[in-house]
Design an enzyme around this catalytic site. Structure first.
Site, PDB file in Angstrom:
ATOM      1  N   TYR A 147       0.829  -1.213   0.000  1.00  0.00           N
ATOM      2  CA  TYR A 147       0.000   0.000   0.000  1.00  0.00           C
ATOM      3  C   TYR A 147       0.862   1.262   0.000  1.00  0.00           C
ATOM      4  CZ  TYR A 147      -3.729   3.221   1.499  1.00  0.00           C
ATOM      5  OH  TYR A 147      -4.630   4.260   1.581  1.00  0.00           O
ATOM      6  N   LYS A 151       0.944   4.081  -2.970  1.00  0.00           N
ATOM      7  CA  LYS A 151       0.572   5.466  -2.700  1.00  0.00           C
ATOM      8  C   LYS A 151       1.761   6.401  -2.903  1.00  0.00           C
ATOM      9  CE  LYS A 151      -3.804   4.977  -1.655  1.00  0.00           C
ATOM     10  NZ  LYS A 151      -4.868   5.621  -2.464  1.00  0.00           N
TER      11      LYS A 151
END
Length: 240
Positions: A147, A151
């Protein structure tokens, strides 16, 4: 004629707040979603915003989804890449599938959607793209190598694409939310949530409408001098 905006992951949580904010700003909004037909139907009934189903990690599905929206609503002027998933695990337990799934949706989806509308925006010499990053893409987070990488990649993607679009009237910006009071955060155990809030200087979780307000600013016609920027909305938790 009203600007047409597409919000991915736009029927729930932060995405719903963005969809509603852009509708209230006078735009014609199409809200993309991936899975929950019942929630999407309830969203449309509640807001009057039409929902379109496809998986943003599927390039051809993005092309077809955008084609359908332009056929039904008009040329797409605004894209908000909000769709995202988590598949948390430490590196010891992280599988290649968990890595790929998050990268393909969270980062790949940004490419797929931008690519789908880029030629049209270039031809019209106007466009607004906003990518939703994360505080965890700026600061990292234990158990989120997939993640955080996705991002963080969004922030680099934003800066690079902004340079390509600037001379064509296309702005590309990002928002990096902190911890927002959504279903995803509410599912965190109470003792863990208390520790998270304790690290936020303003002393509370953020609200989805606070992220939406930032998006509404960045996609406005008047925001044409803002590009390649990341707006951090995190209550002062990470000053970057």
């Amino acid at each position: 004629m009203a600007r047409v905006a597409v919000v991915t992951g736009g029927t729930r949580g932060i995405g719903e707040a963005i969809s509603v904010a852009l509708r209230d700003a006078g735009m014609t909004v199409a809200a993309n979603y991936a899975g929950n037909d019942q929630k999407a139907s309830e969203f449309t009934e509640r807001t009057g915003i039409k929902a379109y189903k496809w998986d943003v990690s599927d390039f051809d599905a993005c092309l077809e989804g955008c084609r359908r929206i332009e056929e039904e609503l008009g040329q797409i002027d605004v894209v908000v890449n909000n769709a995202g998933i988590t598949r948390d695990a430490t590196m010891k337990r992280m599988t290649r599938d968990l890595w790929d799934e998050v990268l393909h949706v969270n980062l790949g989806g940004c490419f797929n959607m931008a690519k789908s509308v880029w030629d049209g925006m270039n031809a019209r010499k106007y466009g607004r793209i906003v990518n939703i990053g994360s505080i965890n893409g700026q600061a990292g987070q234990y158990g989120q190598v997939n993640y955080a990488a996705a991002k963080s990649g969004i922030h680099g993607f934003t800066k690079a694409l902004a340079q390509e679009g600037a001379a064509k009237g296309i702005t590309v910006n990002a928002i990096a939310p902190g911890y927002i009071d959504t279903d995803m955060v509410s599912a965190v155990p109470a003792n863990v949530l208390e520790k998270i809030v304790a690290r936020i200087p303003v002393g509370r979780l953020g609200q989805a409408h606070e992220i939406a307000r930032g998006v509404a600013f960045l996609v406005a016609d008047e925001a044409g001098f803002v590009t390649g920027s990341t707006l951090s909305i995190n209550g002062g938790q990470h000053m970057y």
